[in-house]
Write an enzyme that holds these catalytic residues in place. Structure first.
Site, PDB file in Angstrom:
ATOM      1  N   THR A 155       0.870  -1.186   0.000  1.00 55.74           N
ATOM      2  CA  THR A 155       0.000   0.000   0.000  1.00 55.74           C
ATOM      3  C   THR A 155       0.904   1.233   0.000  1.00 55.74           C
ATOM      4  O   THR A 155       1.351   1.668  -1.055  1.00 55.74           O
ATOM      5  CB  THR A 155      -0.979  -0.004   1.189  1.00 55.74           C
ATOM      6  OG1 THR A 155      -0.272  -0.263   2.405  1.00 55.74           O
ATOM      7  CG2 THR A 155      -2.052  -1.059   0.996  1.00 55.74           C
ATOM      8  N   LYS A 181       3.882  -6.744   4.221  1.00 55.69           N
ATOM      9  CA  LYS A 181       3.627  -5.372   3.817  1.00 55.69           C
ATOM     10  C   LYS A 181       3.277  -4.554   5.048  1.00 55.69           C
ATOM     11  O   LYS A 181       2.757  -5.067   6.034  1.00 55.69           O
ATOM     12  CB  LYS A 181       2.504  -5.268   2.778  1.00 55.69           C
ATOM     13  CG  LYS A 181       1.121  -5.668   3.207  1.00 55.69           C
ATOM     14  CD  LYS A 181       0.293  -4.697   4.032  1.00 55.69           C
ATOM     15  CE  LYS A 181       0.240  -3.306   3.448  1.00 55.69           C
ATOM     16  NZ  LYS A 181      -0.616  -2.419   4.324  1.00 55.69           N
ATOM     17  N   THR A 192      -0.875  -2.680  10.887  1.00 56.66           N
ATOM     18  CA  THR A 192      -1.492  -2.692   9.559  1.00 56.66           C
ATOM     19  C   THR A 192      -0.520  -3.374   8.678  1.00 56.66           C
ATOM     20  O   THR A 192       0.203  -2.772   7.945  1.00 56.66           O
ATOM     21  CB  THR A 192      -1.792  -1.340   8.994  1.00 56.66           C
ATOM     22  OG1 THR A 192      -3.169  -1.270   8.804  1.00 56.66           O
ATOM     23  CG2 THR A 192      -1.384  -1.103   7.604  1.00 56.66           C
ATOM     24  N   GLU A 279       6.670   4.897   7.228  1.00 58.10           N
ATOM     25  CA  GLU A 279       6.317   6.094   6.461  1.00 58.10           C
ATOM     26  C   GLU A 279       7.195   7.276   6.875  1.00 58.10           C
ATOM     27  O   GLU A 279       7.150   7.740   8.011  1.00 58.10           O
ATOM     28  CB  GLU A 279       4.835   6.417   6.667  1.00 58.10           C
ATOM     29  CG  GLU A 279       3.939   5.393   5.988  1.00 58.10           C
ATOM     30  CD  GLU A 279       2.489   5.477   6.381  1.00 58.10           C
ATOM     31  OE1 GLU A 279       1.664   4.884   5.666  1.00 58.10           O
ATOM     32  OE2 GLU A 279       2.181   6.111   7.400  1.00 58.10           O
ATOM     33  N   ASN A 403       0.387  10.600   5.503  1.00 58.88           N
ATOM     34  CA  ASN A 403      -0.899  10.267   6.116  1.00 58.88           C
ATOM     35  C   ASN A 403      -1.948  11.342   5.892  1.00 58.88           C
ATOM     36  O   ASN A 403      -3.148  11.047   5.830  1.00 58.88           O
ATOM     37  CB  ASN A 403      -0.715   9.967   7.602  1.00 58.88           C
ATOM     38  CG  ASN A 403      -0.131   8.591   7.824  1.00 58.88           C
ATOM     39  OD1 ASN A 403      -0.830   7.593   7.712  1.00 58.88           O
ATOM     40  ND2 ASN A 403       1.170   8.520   8.067  1.00 58.88           N
ATOM     41  N   SER A 408      -6.017  10.919  -0.991  1.00 55.57           N
ATOM     42  CA  SER A 408      -6.148  11.782  -2.164  1.00 55.57           C
ATOM     43  C   SER A 408      -5.502  11.158  -3.380  1.00 55.57           C
ATOM     44  O   SER A 408      -4.845  10.142  -3.302  1.00 55.57           O
ATOM     45  CB  SER A 408      -5.525  13.141  -1.877  1.00 55.57           C
ATOM     46  OG  SER A 408      -4.158  13.009  -1.539  1.00 55.57           O
TER      47      SER A 408
END
Length: 408
Positions: A155, A181, A192, A279, A403, A408
């Site tokens: 993702t 992942k 997650t 991230e 995040n 978007s």
């Protein structure tokens, strides 16, 4: 960019006899990306799973638990782009429809298929797109498609995550290969994160569930990016039983130990890869807490440090504002902690002793370590002999941007 992590090379990933994998573009959320993956398992494979402890768990997690309790598993189907979480009874119906559609194409019962989803929460799962993409994913199935599968389950990951090892069990070469992942909404219990590991080893099926739990405890349940426990975490262990050795019934045998160690190594590499690709991460940080009365309080202190936004932003800035670490230990929830017994190290630098600044500590030494891409924080509690560790990363500007812009 991920911290000292590169995409796996195809030649470093060993196929596992009894497993074929196919990947397709189904347009679940966005067109033109691999977002649908199937695992096809030969008859006789044993499967176990460990799932999120988030009480608001996703529909596919609930269905997976039901199906694993019901009998042999012959296929896995995984979509990205949509988590099918926070979707109520309709989400459960769609997760079951995802399993049923896969089963129809493979001549199986729906309960023989485990569904997995990851992506945006509280949006209806587009089962029609998944059903339309399944024939291509199944037609693509090959034994050597582990690298494609690692790409297909991504993702916000920036690189695919996959590792393999081979060991000898009673003179027979046995393969262990896994993919994972995850990059955000990462905190143990689990995160997650999706993880899938397979081996062709013959393992007594009665051992597999406890093995899956132990592997998760030593790896995925020791990582955190942001402290958020996801709705969709799933870690699945598959033993296809196709290697030519006698079944492993005792982990204390030489072959059992070698196999277990190889599987734990792959699990740790997969878990650490998630943190390395956290991230916006720029640093990979090991937080080790020693001298606790038990491992539980060591983990309390370790997670207090690893979850602290103040600590994590200081690491991003390479700012040795290390009193933040002591403060985190202090609020970790160890009620009778004696601050006079605390020792703090940053790699080889002794920062604090007996709860206060070490007389020889120089801020330049702390900053030297903080500038590294890999750092170890070591805390001694002075209360006993227990120890444990977690792996985390820093917080950068990019974490907020990723995040904030995710949908978007």
């Amino acid at each position: 960019m991920p911290v000292n992590l590169t995409a796996p090379r195809a030649e470093d990933l060993f196929p596992v006899p009894g497993v074929r994998i196919g990947v397709a573009e189904a347009g679940v959320r966005k067109a033109g990306r691999k977002d649908l993956t199937v695992f096809l398992l030969d008859e006789g494979a044993a499967v176990a799973g460990v799932f999120t402890r988030n009480r608001f768990c996703a529909a596919p997690v609930q269905v997976c638990r039901e199906h694993l309790a019901g009998g042999p598993i012959r296929a896995l189907v995984i979509n990205t782009g949509n988590a099918n979480a926070g979707t109520g009874a309709d989400g459960l119906a769609r997760a079951r429809a995802m399993s049923a559609a896969t089963a129809r194409l493979l001549g199986l019962q729906p309960t023989q298929v485990l569904p997995f989803s990851t992506g945006v929460i509280m949006e209806p799962l587009p089962v029609d797109r998944i059903e339309a993409g399944l024939p291509a994913a199944i037609a693509d199935a090959r034994a050597g498609h582990w690298g494609r599968a690692a790409e297909g389950i991504m993702t916000t990951d920036t690189v695919p995550k996959a590792f393999s090892r081979q060991v000898q069990v009673e003179g027979v070469t046995v393969t262990v290969t896994g993919i994972s992942k995850g990059a955000g909404m990462i905190r143990p219990n689990m995160a997650t994160m999706l993880g899938f590991m397979a081996t062709d080893a013959r393992i007594d099926p009665s051992l597999l569930q406890s093995l899956a739990f132990d592997l998760a405890e030593g790896s995925f349940n020791r990582v955190t990016v942001d402290g958020d426990t996801s709705t969709n975490d799933s870690f699945v262990v598959i033993a296809t039983q196709q290697a030519g050795h006698a079944p492993v019934t005792d982990w204390a045998t030489p072959g059992g130990r070698a196999l277990r160690e190889a599987m734990m190594e792959v699990a740790r590499l997969l878990a650490q890869a998630i943190v390395r690709d956290g991230e916006g991460a720029t640093k990979f940080i090991t937080v080790r807490v020693e001298g606790g009365r038990d491992r539980g309080e060591c983990l309390k202190a370790a997670y207090a440090i690893a979850h602290s936004p103040l600590v994590k932003t200081a690491f991003f800035a390479s700012d040795p504002n290390l009193g933040r670490i002591l403060a985190a230990v202090g609020y970790a929830g160890i009620d009778d902690l004696d601050q006079g017994g605390i020792e703090l190290y940053l790699d080889d630098v002794h920062v604090a002793t007996r709860g206060g600044r070490h007389p020889a500590y120089q801020e330049a030494d702390g900053q030297r370590v903080m500038k590294q891409s890999e750092i170890t924080v070591r805390v001694q509690l002075g209360r006993g002999d227990a120890a444990d560790q977690v792996w985390t990363c820093d917080f950068s500007h990019d974490y907020v941007s990723i995040n904030a812009d995710y949908r978007s």
